[in-house]
Design a protein around this motif. Structure first.
Motif, PDB file in Angstrom:
ATOM      1  N   GLY A 252     -22.210   7.278  -6.459  1.00 38.51           N
ATOM      2  CA  GLY A 252     -22.316   6.709  -7.797  1.00 38.51           C
ATOM      3  C   GLY A 252     -22.548   7.772  -8.861  1.00 38.51           C
ATOM      4  N   TYR A 253     -23.499   7.499  -9.755  1.00 42.05           N
ATOM      5  CA  TYR A 253     -23.784   8.398 -10.870  1.00 42.05           C
ATOM      6  C   TYR A 253     -24.996   9.266 -10.562  1.00 42.05           C
ATOM      7  N   ALA A 254     -24.882  10.561 -10.835  1.00 41.85           N
ATOM      8  CA  ALA A 254     -26.029  11.456 -10.685  1.00 41.85           C
ATOM      9  C   ALA A 254     -27.085  11.091 -11.719  1.00 41.85           C
ATOM     10  N   SER A 255     -28.350  11.316 -11.376  1.00 45.67           N
ATOM     11  CA  SER A 255     -29.409  10.929 -12.309  1.00 45.67           C
ATOM     12  C   SER A 255     -30.613  11.844 -12.167  1.00 45.67           C
ATOM     13  N   LEU A 256     -31.447  11.817 -13.197  1.00 47.14           N
ATOM     14  CA  LEU A 256     -32.759  12.471 -13.154  1.00 47.14           C
ATOM     15  C   LEU A 256     -33.806  11.399 -13.400  1.00 47.14           C
ATOM     16  N   SER A 257     -35.001  11.644 -12.888  1.00 48.70           N
ATOM     17  CA  SER A 257     -36.118  10.721 -13.075  1.00 48.70           C
ATOM     18  C   SER A 257     -37.298  11.472 -13.651  1.00 48.70           C
ATOM     19  N   ASP A 258     -38.043  10.800 -14.517  1.00 47.87           N
ATOM     20  CA  ASP A 258     -39.221  11.408 -15.117  1.00 47.87           C
ATOM     21  C   ASP A 258     -40.211  10.306 -15.445  1.00 47.87           C
ATOM     22  N   LYS A 259     -41.383  10.710 -15.933  1.00 44.09           N
ATOM     23  CA  LYS A 259     -42.424   9.761 -16.313  1.00 44.09           C
ATOM     24  C   LYS A 259     -42.975  10.117 -17.676  1.00 44.09           C
ATOM     25  N   VAL A 260     -43.312   9.083 -18.462  1.00 43.26           N
ATOM     26  CA  VAL A 260     -44.104   9.351 -19.647  1.00 43.26           C
ATOM     27  C   VAL A 260     -45.490   9.771 -19.169  1.00 43.26           C
ATOM     28  N   THR A 261     -46.286  10.337 -20.026  1.00 42.43           N
ATOM     29  CA  THR A 261     -47.502  11.015 -19.588  1.00 42.43           C
ATOM     30  C   THR A 261     -48.630  10.079 -19.171  1.00 42.43           C
ATOM     31  N   THR A 262     -48.435   8.784 -19.307  1.00 44.31           N
ATOM     32  CA  THR A 262     -49.437   7.834 -18.843  1.00 44.31           C
ATOM     33  C   THR A 262     -48.785   6.894 -17.833  1.00 44.31           C
ATOM     34  N   GLY A 263     -49.567   5.983 -17.291  1.00 43.82           N
ATOM     35  CA  GLY A 263     -49.021   5.016 -16.346  1.00 43.82           C
ATOM     36  C   GLY A 263     -48.457   3.790 -17.013  1.00 43.82           C
ATOM     37  N   ALA A 264     -48.039   3.910 -18.264  1.00 43.24           N
ATOM     38  CA  ALA A 264     -47.624   2.757 -19.051  1.00 43.24           C
ATOM     39  C   ALA A 264     -46.158   2.395 -18.822  1.00 43.24           C
ATOM     40  N   THR A 265     -45.865   1.125 -18.960  1.00 39.32           N
ATOM     41  CA  THR A 265     -44.494   0.639 -18.887  1.00 39.32           C
ATOM     42  C   THR A 265     -43.646   1.234 -20.003  1.00 39.32           C
ATOM     43  N   VAL A 266     -42.402   1.591 -19.695  1.00 35.84           N
ATOM     44  CA  VAL A 266     -41.446   2.009 -20.722  1.00 35.84           C
ATOM     45  C   VAL A 266     -40.728   0.749 -21.210  1.00 35.84           C
ATOM     46  N   TRP A 267     -41.147   0.265 -22.368  1.00 40.56           N
ATOM     47  CA  TRP A 267     -40.651  -1.005 -22.890  1.00 40.56           C
ATOM     48  C   TRP A 267     -39.278  -0.878 -23.538  1.00 40.56           C
ATOM     49  N   ASN A 268     -38.997   0.256 -24.144  1.00 39.29           N
ATOM     50  CA  ASN A 268     -37.708   0.390 -24.825  1.00 39.29           C
ATOM     51  C   ASN A 268     -37.271   1.840 -24.870  1.00 39.29           C
ATOM     52  N   ILE A 269     -35.957   2.034 -24.914  1.00 37.63           N
ATOM     53  CA  ILE A 269     -35.333   3.359 -25.053  1.00 37.63           C
ATOM     54  C   ILE A 269     -34.237   3.233 -26.101  1.00 37.63           C
ATOM     55  N   CYS A 270     -34.310   4.052 -27.138  1.00 37.54           N
ATOM     56  CA  CYS A 270     -33.314   4.000 -28.207  1.00 37.54           C
ATOM     57  C   CYS A 270     -32.813   5.407 -28.510  1.00 37.54           C
ATOM     58  N   HIS A 271     -31.515   5.614 -28.409  1.00 39.95           N
ATOM     59  CA  HIS A 271     -30.918   6.906 -28.740  1.00 39.95           C
ATOM     60  C   HIS A 271     -30.759   7.018 -30.257  1.00 39.95           C
ATOM     61  N   LEU A 272     -31.036   8.191 -30.773  1.00 40.34           N
ATOM     62  CA  LEU A 272     -30.912   8.451 -32.201  1.00 40.34           C
ATOM     63  C   LEU A 272     -29.445   8.298 -32.619  1.00 40.34           C
ATOM     64  N   PRO A 273     -29.134   7.466 -33.618  1.00 38.06           N
ATOM     65  CA  PRO A 273     -27.730   7.254 -34.000  1.00 38.06           C
ATOM     66  C   PRO A 273     -27.009   8.532 -34.421  1.00 38.06           C
ATOM     67  N   GLN A 274     -27.745   9.478 -35.011  1.00 37.70           N
ATOM     68  CA  GLN A 274     -27.128  10.698 -35.522  1.00 37.70           C
ATOM     69  C   GLN A 274     -27.092  11.831 -34.490  1.00 37.70           C
TER      70      GLN A 274
END
Length: 361
Positions: A252-274
């Motif tokens: 399939g697709y190659a991927s990387l995995s990471d974590k935000v610095t706390t144990g919190a849920t990642v609720w949203n991801i938004c790419h900068l339009p510009q």
């Protein structure tokens, strides 16, 4: 950002904060304006739609509308820049489109799901892009349905759970790969960590995987280009970025995995339009995390059988800022002014902020 000193790094700054008496589930900028829509619920479980305008150092409430069912999600993605109509999903399972200048009755109204519409995304409505103006919805019934806004009788595509005895709650959906009038894909994320990509041209699953934690957010870096990369946000602070240019027949697709610095849920991801390499993550600890994606020297290699195999890049944390003690439930970049954003959190506040020094990257 590699090699730049910390003084040149972006900063995430709060510009305005407004405390409300309603729960806000989604916030969306109205394209080509200094206004945004806040969607949510009154304490009496009715729907709240508010329109705010930035006026210098003030945030003015321009319009407030109450509807019978609480609003869960919204998008302008299937609307033209002339009409700028918002599509909403509510707790009663309805998909509706509203003319904000005349919101007494919806201009489009279908029973999309048996219960709550968890997420909605739109495609094909803006000035650039290809294909029909369409909406995609998902719900607790595990269904993913695609709607042509020009017809209300039935979905133009539907992906139902294969096993009626094992229905997984579908939490999020996103359009992508809409680079001509035929191609278009939908990503769907489920409570058990499943991620599925549906090919709308072929009307079948193109790829699927499991990221081990419930999927709360999905985002292509651009909807209207040939698939480049896409991001997945999860429970337990996990997020993943998939290299979308190359699909290996087995891996399939190659991927990387990471974590935000706390144990919190990642609720949203938004790419900068510009700048599609920059994205903002909203987390369950009330913080925002700004990341930049760095491509590898080679985006694909040959495996031992001669098949193309994608190579994932790396991510760099550029900035972080805590705004609330409660989760950042919604986030939206302004499509017109680089770095301007609006977000809503479960402390019943909406905030307008700005990211500085994005042009230094």
């Amino acid at each position: 950002m590699a090699g730049l000193d910390t003084q040149n790094r972006p900063q995430i700054l709060e510009h305005l904060c407004k405390s409300l008496t309603v729960t806000i589930y989604d916030t969306k900028w109205i394209p080509s304006s200094a206004r945004f829509v806040a969607l949510g619920s009154y304490a009496r479980n009715t729907g709240c739609l508010q329109v705010y305008e930035l006026d210098g150092s003030e945030l003015k409430l321009i319009k407030e509308i109450e509807k019978p069912s609480s609003f869960k999600c919204g998008t302008f993605g299937a609307s033209s820049l002339v009409e700028r109509r918002i599509a909403t999903g509510n707790f009663g399972g309805q998909l509706q489109i509203w003319d904000l200048e005349n919101p007494a009755k919806p201009v489009f109204d279908v029973q999309a799901h048996a219960s709550i519409v968890n997420a909605v995304d739109g495609c094909g409505g803006q000035a650039k892009g290809y294909g029909a103006p369409e909406l995609v919805t998902c719900g607790r019934d595990g269904c993913v349905r695609v709607w042509d806004v020009r017809q209300q009788d039935a979905p133009v595509a539907a992906f139902e759970p294969a096993d009626s005895g094992n229905i997984r709650d579908c939490w999020c959906v996103a359009f992508g790969n809409s680079f001509n009038d035929e191609e278009r894909c939908v990503l769907a994320g489920y409570d058990n960590g499943d991620v599925k990509m549906f090919d709308l041209r072929m009307n079948k699953i193109r790829w699927e995987s499991n990221v081990k934690n419930g999927v709360c957010a999905l985002s292509f870096d651009r909807k209207d280009i040939e698939m480049n990369k896409f991001a997945v946000g999860c429970l337990e602070a996990q997020f993943h970025v998939f290299e979308g240019r190359t699909q290996h027949p087995k891996k399939g697709y190659a991927s990387l995995s990471d974590k935000v610095t706390t144990g919190a849920t990642v609720w949203n991801i938004c790419h900068l339009p510009q700048n599609r390499e920059v994205s903002m993550l909203g987390a369950g600890d009330g913080s925002l995390y700004l990341y930049k994606y760095h491509y590898p020297d080679q985006r694909k290699v040959k495996d031992h059988e001669g098949h193309d195999l994608g190579v994932a890049g790396t991510v760099e944390l550029l900035a972080t800022c805590n705004f609330s003690t409660q989760p950042i439930a919604s986030f939206d970049w302004s499509p017109d002014k680089e770095g301007l954003f609006v977000c809503g959190s479960f402390d019943q506040c909406i905030r307008v902020g700005v990211v500085t020094k994005l042009n230094k990257m």
